[in-house]
Design an enzyme around this catalytic site. Sequence first.
Site, short mmCIF file in Angstrom:
data_model
loop_
_atom_site.label_atom_id
_atom_site.label_comp_id
_atom_site.label_asym_id
_atom_site.label_seq_id
_atom_site.Cartn_x
_atom_site.Cartn_y
_atom_site.Cartn_z
N GLY A 48 94.08 -60.77 -16.60
CA GLY A 48 94.97 -59.85 -17.30
C GLY A 48 94.34 -58.48 -17.33
O GLY A 48 93.11 -58.34 -17.23
N GLN A 53 92.96 -50.24 -20.66
CA GLN A 53 91.71 -50.55 -19.95
C GLN A 53 91.51 -49.69 -18.71
O GLN A 53 90.42 -49.65 -18.15
CB GLN A 53 91.69 -52.02 -19.53
N CYS A 110 86.17 -60.17 -21.40
CA CYS A 110 87.07 -59.04 -21.24
C CYS A 110 86.47 -58.12 -20.19
O CYS A 110 85.27 -57.86 -20.21
CB CYS A 110 87.20 -58.32 -22.58
N HIS A 152 95.37 -61.84 -26.00
CA HIS A 152 94.27 -60.93 -25.66
C HIS A 152 94.82 -59.59 -25.15
O HIS A 152 94.37 -58.51 -25.58
CB HIS A 152 93.38 -61.60 -24.59
N GLU A 153 95.80 -59.65 -24.25
CA GLU A 153 96.33 -58.41 -23.66
C GLU A 153 97.14 -57.61 -24.69
O GLU A 153 97.04 -56.37 -24.72
CB GLU A 153 97.18 -58.71 -22.42
ZN ZN Z 1 90.35 -57.54 -22.30
#
Ligand code: ZN
Length: 197
Positions: A48, A53, A110, A152-153
Amino acid sequence: MRLKIVQTGEPVLRRAARELTSAEIAEPATRGLIEWMRETMRDAPGVGLAAPQVGVGLRLAVIEDREDFLRALDPAVLAEREREPVSFQVLINPRITSRSAEEAEFFEGCLSVAGYSALVRRSRRVEVECLDEEGRPRRIEASGWYARILQHEIDHLDGTLYLDRMEPRSFTTTENLTRHWGSMPVASVREALGLKG
Ligand code: ZN
């Protein structure tokens, strides 16, 4: 094109991202960003990637859990994590509309906290509403690892990292995860770390 994945400490990872308008979803620039995010995620490799990010404060993420990743993993580990292939998908303006009280705890990592992992407790099942890359509404029901990826995303879009939710004593380098913890049932990891239940 591969984008630079920013690392923890970069302010964009701690800001709430903003929603895309339908006009923005249709823009070539957005389509290009999605394509680059897909390439960047595959190249990393990761399951992901959220726009913050790559330094973009928009509520957009891509996910994909490829069959070839899973083939490299122990079947017992896959079964424990309820991890199955997830086809490539784009999540625009996603929202968790329902989550199970039942939780599952596993090590996760991550791409923006490169080289580390920790135990993170998350809902085992979630329902998500979002738009796809064409701006069409989608409703996703997910369980197991797929539900974890989504949580998480979507956390990234709210400026939240797994570091905020982790069991701090379990924080480990990826190297030590492989060496000591990765193939151990979570209950045994907790016991070895002196954690309750
Ligand atoms: Zn992450």
